[in-house]
Write a protein that holds these residues in place. Structure first.
Motif, PDB file in Angstrom:
ATOM      1  N   LEU A  71       0.749  -1.320  -0.079  1.00  0.00           N
ATOM      2  CA  LEU A  71       0.099  -0.127  -0.028  1.00  0.00           C
ATOM      3  C   LEU A  71       0.835   1.218   0.269  1.00  0.00           C
ATOM      4  O   LEU A  71       0.364   2.359  -0.035  1.00  0.00           O
ATOM      5  N   GLY A  72       2.224   1.008   0.035  1.00  0.00           N
ATOM      6  CA  GLY A  72       3.181   2.274   0.159  1.00  0.00           C
ATOM      7  C   GLY A  72       2.930   3.004   1.449  1.00  0.00           C
ATOM      8  O   GLY A  72       3.384   4.219   1.364  1.00  0.00           O
ATOM      9  N   ILE A  73       2.517   2.323   2.506  1.00  0.00           N
ATOM     10  CA  ILE A  73       2.449   2.971   4.039  1.00  0.00           C
ATOM     11  C   ILE A  73       3.722   2.730   4.643  1.00  0.00           C
ATOM     12  O   ILE A  73       4.310   1.313   4.810  1.00  0.00           O
ATOM     13  N   VAL A  74       4.564   3.559   5.419  1.00  0.00           N
ATOM     14  CA  VAL A  74       5.666   3.336   6.095  1.00  0.00           C
ATOM     15  C   VAL A  74       5.158   2.924   7.530  1.00  0.00           C
ATOM     16  O   VAL A  74       4.408   3.538   7.962  1.00  0.00           O
ATOM     17  N   LEU A  75       5.705   1.918   7.838  1.00  0.00           N
ATOM     18  CA  LEU A  75       5.276   1.134   9.205  1.00  0.00           C
ATOM     19  C   LEU A  75       6.295   0.952   9.998  1.00  0.00           C
ATOM     20  O   LEU A  75       7.436   0.297   9.509  1.00  0.00           O
ATOM     21  N   LYS A  76       6.437   1.746  11.039  1.00  0.00           N
ATOM     22  CA  LYS A  76       7.513   1.596  12.221  1.00  0.00           C
ATOM     23  C   LYS A  76       6.957   0.451  13.024  1.00  0.00           C
ATOM     24  O   LYS A  76       5.966  -0.232  12.952  1.00  0.00           O
ATOM     25  N   SER A  77       8.143  -0.016  13.857  1.00  0.00           N
ATOM     26  CA  SER A  77       8.086  -1.016  14.743  1.00  0.00           C
ATOM     27  C   SER A  77       8.460  -0.637  16.088  1.00  0.00           C
ATOM     28  O   SER A  77       9.501   0.194  16.136  1.00  0.00           O
ATOM     29  N   GLY A  78       7.815  -1.034  17.228  1.00  0.00           N
ATOM     30  CA  GLY A  78       8.420  -0.909  18.565  1.00  0.00           C
ATOM     31  C   GLY A  78       7.601  -1.305  19.696  1.00  0.00           C
ATOM     32  O   GLY A  78       6.873  -2.438  19.608  1.00  0.00           O
ATOM     33  N   VAL A  79       7.979  -1.105  20.749  1.00  0.00           N
ATOM     34  CA  VAL A  79       7.597  -1.631  22.025  1.00  0.00           C
ATOM     35  C   VAL A  79       6.627  -0.490  22.551  1.00  0.00           C
ATOM     36  O   VAL A  79       6.757   0.656  22.727  1.00  0.00           O
ATOM     37  N   TYR A  80       5.422  -1.139  23.023  1.00  0.00           N
ATOM     38  CA  TYR A  80       4.391  -0.361  23.504  1.00  0.00           C
ATOM     39  C   TYR A  80       4.516  -0.315  25.042  1.00  0.00           C
ATOM     40  O   TYR A  80       4.121  -1.652  25.618  1.00  0.00           O
ATOM     41  N   ALA A  81       4.460   0.605  25.835  1.00  0.00           N
ATOM     42  CA  ALA A  81       4.430   0.833  27.334  1.00  0.00           C
ATOM     43  C   ALA A  81       2.902   0.909  27.538  1.00  0.00           C
ATOM     44  O   ALA A  81       2.332   2.065  27.090  1.00  0.00           O
ATOM     45  N   GLY A  82       2.029   0.153  28.268  1.00  0.00           N
ATOM     46  CA  GLY A  82       0.906   0.362  28.922  1.00  0.00           C
ATOM     47  C   GLY A  82       0.799   0.892  30.243  1.00  0.00           C
ATOM     48  O   GLY A  82       1.189   0.251  31.226  1.00  0.00           O
TER      49      GLY A  82
END
Length: 279
Positions: free
Chosen positions: A176-187
């Motif tokens: 889709l041409g979407i830049v997708l980042k990756s990471g750790v989520y703090a809740g």
């Protein structure tokens, strides 16, 4: 029988009378992201208050409706908005919809949320696939007697977010041409937002984004044997050296702007998930 189990059963039986097809994938949308899924084909719409024992959203940006129908040709159930610990709901109430989805036969759960960016390489409006989380809420939906039919007493959380679903999400984003980042989520529990000192702490322990949801639902879903995919919308950047006030109204507005992009991604991911699977 435990009243919680009875209530889940009652809600699931009610929904089975309303839905045209059993859903294979469940989707829960976050603050300002109610339009991040849809429109659905052959849709049924119910307000949470119409469903027996279902918790009702009380905060802005959560419309409080359940949609069921088909997306990318596959049966799904969508929660437009969720409830949170900070609203005064217990962890078992926050995760009640996940248990109902489990009873309906949902195998995959897609969770979206609005999150503050901690990683300064992120920008407002980025999408981040969650590769792991840090539970700082002080709560856990599995505390208390274990219902063996729901899952094991001590579920392993080594891969809480399914690697295969993450891979499918990345592939969908690329197409889709979407830049997708990756990471750790703090809740966190909230409802107060984070101080600069707390942001420094979160960054030190490895968080890339922070929010007030998602973790309880992920724990319950992993316990239930579901495959989980989490996607955060980065609505603001938290730089502790240059702190900027954040309002709920601004967060909702930022999420609204990204919702169409997230909509396209989720629809593509649903198609990817069910490619080759019986529906």
């Amino acid at each position: 029988m435990n009243p919680l189990f009875e209530n889940v059963h009652e809600a699931a039986v009610f929904l089975q009378t309303q839905l045209h097809r059993p859903p294979l994938t469940g989707i829960i949308t976050g603050t300002g992201l109610g339009d991040a899924v849809g429109p659905l084909d052959d849709a049924v719409t119910l307000n949470y208050g119409e469903i027996p024992h279902f918790p009702v959203s009380t905060v802005a940006g959560h419309s409080g409706r359940l949609l069921a129908g088909t997306l990318a040709g596959h049966p799904v159930v969508v929660m437009q908005g969720r409830v949170h610990l900070y609203e005064g709901y217990a962890p078992t109430q926050v995760t009640f919809p996940v248990r109902v989805m489990q009873a309906l036969g949902v195998r995959n759960l897609i969770l979206s949320n609005a999150a503050g960016g901690i990683n300064l390489a992120f920008s407002q409006g980025d999408l981040m696939v969650i590769r792991d989380h840090i539970n700082l809420t002080g709560e856990n939906p599995l505390v208390g007697p274990n219902h063996d039919a729901w899952g094991p007493r001590f579920p392993d959380m080594t891969v809480a977010y399914d690697p295969a679903l993450i891979k499918r999400c990345r592939r969908a984003a690329d197409r889709l041409g979407i830049v997708l980042k990756s990471g750790v989520y703090a809740g966190l529990k909230g409802p107060s937002l984070e101080t600069p000192a707390e942001i420094r702490f979160l960054k030190t322990i490895g968080a890339d984004a922070v929010g007030l949801s998602t973790v309880m639902e992920t724990i319950a879903a992993v316990h239930a044997g579901m495959r989980v995919l989490g996607i955060s919308t980065i609505t603001n950047i938290n730089d502790p050296d240059r702190p900027q006030p954040a309002s709920v109204e601004a967060i909702i507005a930022a999420a609204n702007r990204v919702a169409p992009q997230l909509n396209r991604l989720i629809e593509r991911v649903v198609g990817e998930i069910h490619a080759g699977e019986p529906s």
